[in-house]
Motif scaffolding. Structure first.
Motif, mmCIF file in Angstrom:
data_model
loop_
_atom_site.group_PDB
_atom_site.id
_atom_site.type_symbol
_atom_site.label_atom_id
_atom_site.label_comp_id
_atom_site.label_asym_id
_atom_site.label_seq_id
_atom_site.Cartn_x
_atom_site.Cartn_y
_atom_site.Cartn_z
ATOM 1 N N LEU A 90 -1.828 8.285 2.301
ATOM 2 C CA LEU A 90 -3.215 7.508 2.330
ATOM 3 C C LEU A 90 -3.056 6.578 3.449
ATOM 4 C CD1 LEU A 90 -4.047 6.951 -1.337
ATOM 5 C CD2 LEU A 90 -4.929 8.483 0.398
ATOM 6 N N THR A 91 -2.122 5.788 3.733
ATOM 7 C CA THR A 91 -1.676 5.016 4.761
ATOM 8 C C THR A 91 -1.832 5.662 6.053
ATOM 9 O OG1 THR A 91 -0.080 3.631 3.527
ATOM 10 C CG2 THR A 91 0.154 3.343 5.854
ATOM 11 N N GLU A 92 -1.476 6.736 6.309
ATOM 12 C CA GLU A 92 -1.258 7.605 7.473
ATOM 13 C C GLU A 92 -3.032 7.885 7.740
ATOM 14 O OE1 GLU A 92 -0.162 11.828 9.348
ATOM 15 O OE2 GLU A 92 0.810 11.072 7.608
ATOM 16 N N LEU A 93 -3.647 8.067 6.695
ATOM 17 C CA LEU A 93 -4.940 8.575 6.786
ATOM 18 C C LEU A 93 -5.998 7.396 7.173
ATOM 19 C CD1 LEU A 93 -7.245 10.528 6.278
ATOM 20 C CD2 LEU A 93 -7.293 9.902 3.882
ATOM 21 N N ARG A 94 -5.729 5.956 6.817
ATOM 22 C CA ARG A 94 -6.179 4.961 6.969
ATOM 23 C C ARG A 94 -5.943 4.646 8.541
ATOM 24 N NH1 ARG A 94 -3.996 -0.327 4.277
ATOM 25 N NH2 ARG A 94 -2.182 0.360 5.331
ATOM 26 N N SER A 95 -4.662 4.743 9.030
ATOM 27 C CA SER A 95 -4.349 4.590 10.384
ATOM 28 C C SER A 95 -5.261 5.349 11.276
ATOM 29 C CB SER A 95 -2.887 4.946 10.702
ATOM 30 O OG SER A 95 -2.221 3.908 10.073
ATOM 31 N N HIS A 124 -14.267 2.783 4.049
ATOM 32 C CA HIS A 124 -12.981 3.447 3.526
ATOM 33 C C HIS A 124 -11.718 2.745 3.837
ATOM 34 C CE1 HIS A 124 -15.136 6.626 1.705
ATOM 35 N NE2 HIS A 124 -15.648 7.331 2.875
ATOM 36 N N ILE A 125 -11.809 2.008 4.872
ATOM 37 C CA ILE A 125 -10.582 1.256 5.188
ATOM 38 C C ILE A 125 -10.060 0.394 4.027
ATOM 39 C CG2 ILE A 125 -9.485 -0.284 6.810
ATOM 40 C CD1 ILE A 125 -11.206 1.329 8.832
ATOM 41 N N PRO A 126 -10.956 -0.769 3.532
ATOM 42 C CA PRO A 126 -10.565 -1.670 2.392
ATOM 43 C C PRO A 126 -10.455 -0.945 1.262
ATOM 44 C CG PRO A 126 -12.833 -1.924 3.125
ATOM 45 C CD PRO A 126 -12.155 -1.232 4.374
ATOM 46 N N LEU A 127 -11.049 0.450 0.978
ATOM 47 C CA LEU A 127 -11.065 1.007 -0.165
ATOM 48 C C LEU A 127 -9.559 1.657 -0.183
ATOM 49 C CD1 LEU A 127 -11.898 2.569 -2.835
ATOM 50 C CD2 LEU A 127 -13.048 4.039 -1.504
ATOM 51 N N LEU A 128 -9.295 2.289 0.997
ATOM 52 C CA LEU A 128 -7.643 3.057 0.792
ATOM 53 C C LEU A 128 -6.874 1.823 0.728
ATOM 54 C CD1 LEU A 128 -8.527 5.391 4.065
ATOM 55 C CD2 LEU A 128 -7.670 5.945 1.390
ATOM 56 N N THR A 129 -7.039 0.636 1.390
ATOM 57 C CA THR A 129 -5.865 -0.479 1.160
ATOM 58 C C THR A 129 -5.708 -0.710 -0.251
ATOM 59 O OG1 THR A 129 -6.373 -1.259 3.341
ATOM 60 C CG2 THR A 129 -5.479 -2.846 1.996
ATOM 61 N N ALA A 130 -6.956 -0.844 -0.952
ATOM 62 C CA ALA A 130 -6.637 -1.280 -2.453
ATOM 63 C C ALA A 130 -6.096 -0.375 -3.024
ATOM 64 C CB ALA A 130 -8.248 -1.374 -2.929
ATOM 65 N N VAL A 131 -6.217 1.065 -2.748
ATOM 66 C CA VAL A 131 -5.730 2.185 -3.475
ATOM 67 C C VAL A 131 -4.164 2.218 -3.280
ATOM 68 C CG1 VAL A 131 -5.419 4.844 -3.863
ATOM 69 C CG2 VAL A 131 -7.675 3.523 -3.737
ATOM 70 N N ILE A 132 -3.607 1.768 -2.092
ATOM 71 C CA ILE A 132 -2.331 1.998 -1.707
ATOM 72 C C ILE A 132 -1.656 0.709 -2.002
ATOM 73 C CG2 ILE A 132 -1.080 1.298 0.397
ATOM 74 C CD1 ILE A 132 -3.483 2.903 2.162
ATOM 75 N N ASP A 162 -8.629 -2.727 -9.736
ATOM 76 C CA ASP A 162 -10.063 -3.554 -10.252
ATOM 77 C C ASP A 162 -10.720 -3.378 -8.781
ATOM 78 O OD1 ASP A 162 -9.589 -3.866 -12.834
ATOM 79 O OD2 ASP A 162 -8.914 -5.810 -12.423
ATOM 80 N N LYS A 163 -10.044 -3.782 -7.573
ATOM 81 C CA LYS A 163 -10.596 -3.746 -6.420
ATOM 82 C C LYS A 163 -11.101 -2.572 -5.881
ATOM 83 C CE LYS A 163 -11.919 -6.225 -2.842
ATOM 84 N NZ LYS A 163 -12.862 -7.199 -2.585
ATOM 85 N N ALA A 164 -10.148 -1.488 -6.170
ATOM 86 C CA ALA A 164 -10.578 -0.131 -5.551
ATOM 87 C C ALA A 164 -11.838 0.383 -6.320
ATOM 88 C CB ALA A 164 -9.451 0.872 -5.950
ATOM 89 N N ALA A 165 -12.115 -0.259 -7.709
ATOM 90 C CA ALA A 165 -13.149 0.404 -8.392
ATOM 91 C C ALA A 165 -14.434 -0.216 -7.999
ATOM 92 C CB ALA A 165 -13.125 -0.028 -9.807
ATOM 93 N N SER A 204 -9.974 3.544 -9.350
ATOM 94 C CA SER A 204 -8.747 2.696 -10.167
ATOM 95 C C SER A 204 -7.855 3.556 -10.555
ATOM 96 C CB SER A 204 -9.809 2.266 -11.207
ATOM 97 O OG SER A 204 -10.360 3.081 -12.189
ATOM 98 N N SER A 205 -8.108 4.853 -10.980
ATOM 99 C CA SER A 205 -7.283 5.959 -11.321
ATOM 100 C C SER A 205 -5.963 6.117 -10.254
ATOM 101 C CB SER A 205 -7.616 7.000 -12.055
ATOM 102 O OG SER A 205 -8.320 6.861 -13.070
ATOM 103 N N ALA A 206 -6.589 6.567 -9.081
ATOM 104 C CA ALA A 206 -5.677 6.657 -8.093
ATOM 105 C C ALA A 206 -4.891 5.456 -7.391
ATOM 106 C CB ALA A 206 -6.644 6.946 -6.848
ATOM 107 N N ALA A 207 -5.532 4.270 -7.637
ATOM 108 C CA ALA A 207 -4.709 3.179 -7.670
ATOM 109 C C ALA A 207 -3.396 2.876 -8.592
ATOM 110 C CB ALA A 207 -5.219 1.816 -7.613
#
Length: 218
Positions: free
Chosen positions: A114-119, A184-192, A197-200, A100-103
């Motif tokens: 993070l977008t590049e990492l997700r790709s 991690h894909i939806p997790l990274l998406t939430a942070v990006i 709340d979703k990331a947490a 949540s803090s990262a988001a």
């Protein structure tokens, strides 16, 4: 093969470089639990003097990755499944906080990274389990960097390292490593996207899923 020291170009000390390289060998069980630590061999393999190696080992002892015995030497710590509950208790609290803090705090440059990492994660399916685990570690550390709290980041890395060692012990019997890493894909998406709340929520489920997967084998 151990993790590369990406930070070397930024001028970190030899002791820090030694710490990162030895730490990641311990995390991935390239140095096996209970194995003696040979300072001379590490000095040769890492092309470093004994002083940075010893400084790194002292730090790794504080991280519970190695243990030193008088007149016997230094050894990689054993991996005890009994520690899983304690490690998971800490991670269930801290991983959602980190996500949540990262988001909330990630900079535009962070979000691009993070977008590049997700790709890369979406493209790299089908690798062996060791490669998948390294991807898992790299995603966690990328998120931790976006928290911008060095004390929390160090704690998060420490507990993620201990959890990854448990993964490595059980990985020959695990069948869903790819699915765990794909979380991690939806997790990274939430942070990006800045959805704290979703990331947490996703981070908590990721940690809980890890514990369930291990407990199913014991």
């Amino acid at each position: 093969m151990g993790t590369q020291v990406n930070e070397s170009s930024s001028g970190i000390s030899l002791a820090d470089q030694a710490y990162i390289l030895i730490r990641d060998r311990l995390v991935m069980l390239e140095i096996q639990p209970g194995e003696p630590i040979n300072e001379d061999r590490l000095s040769t393999e890492l092309d470093m003097g004994r002083t940075p190696i010893r400084e790194a080992l002292k730090r790794l002892e504080r991280d519970r990755m190695v243990v030193a015995y008088p007149r016997r030497g230094t050894f990689a710590t054993d991996v005890h499944i009994a520690d899983l509950a304690h490690i998971s208790q800490v991670r269930r609290t801290l991983e959602p906080l980190a996500a949540s803090s990262a988001a909330e705090r990630a900079t535009p440059a962070d979000r691009a990274e993070l977008t590049e990492l997700r790709s890369r994660l979406e493209d790299d399916r089908g690798h062996d389990n060791a490669a998948l685990l390294r991807t898992d570690v790299s995603v966690h550390r990328a998120i931790y960097r976006c928290v911008y709290n060095p004390f929390l980041e160090d704690t998060l890395i420490s507990y993620d390292n201990l959890a990854t060692r448990i993964w490595c012990v059980f990985i020959p019997r695990l069948s869903e490593v790819a699915g765990h890493v794909d979380e991690h894909i939806p997790l990274l998406t939430a942070v990006i996207e800045g959805d704290a709340d979703k990331a947490a929520e996703l981070a908590l489920e990721h940690v809980a899923g890890f514990e369930r997967a291990i407990r199913a084998l014991i």
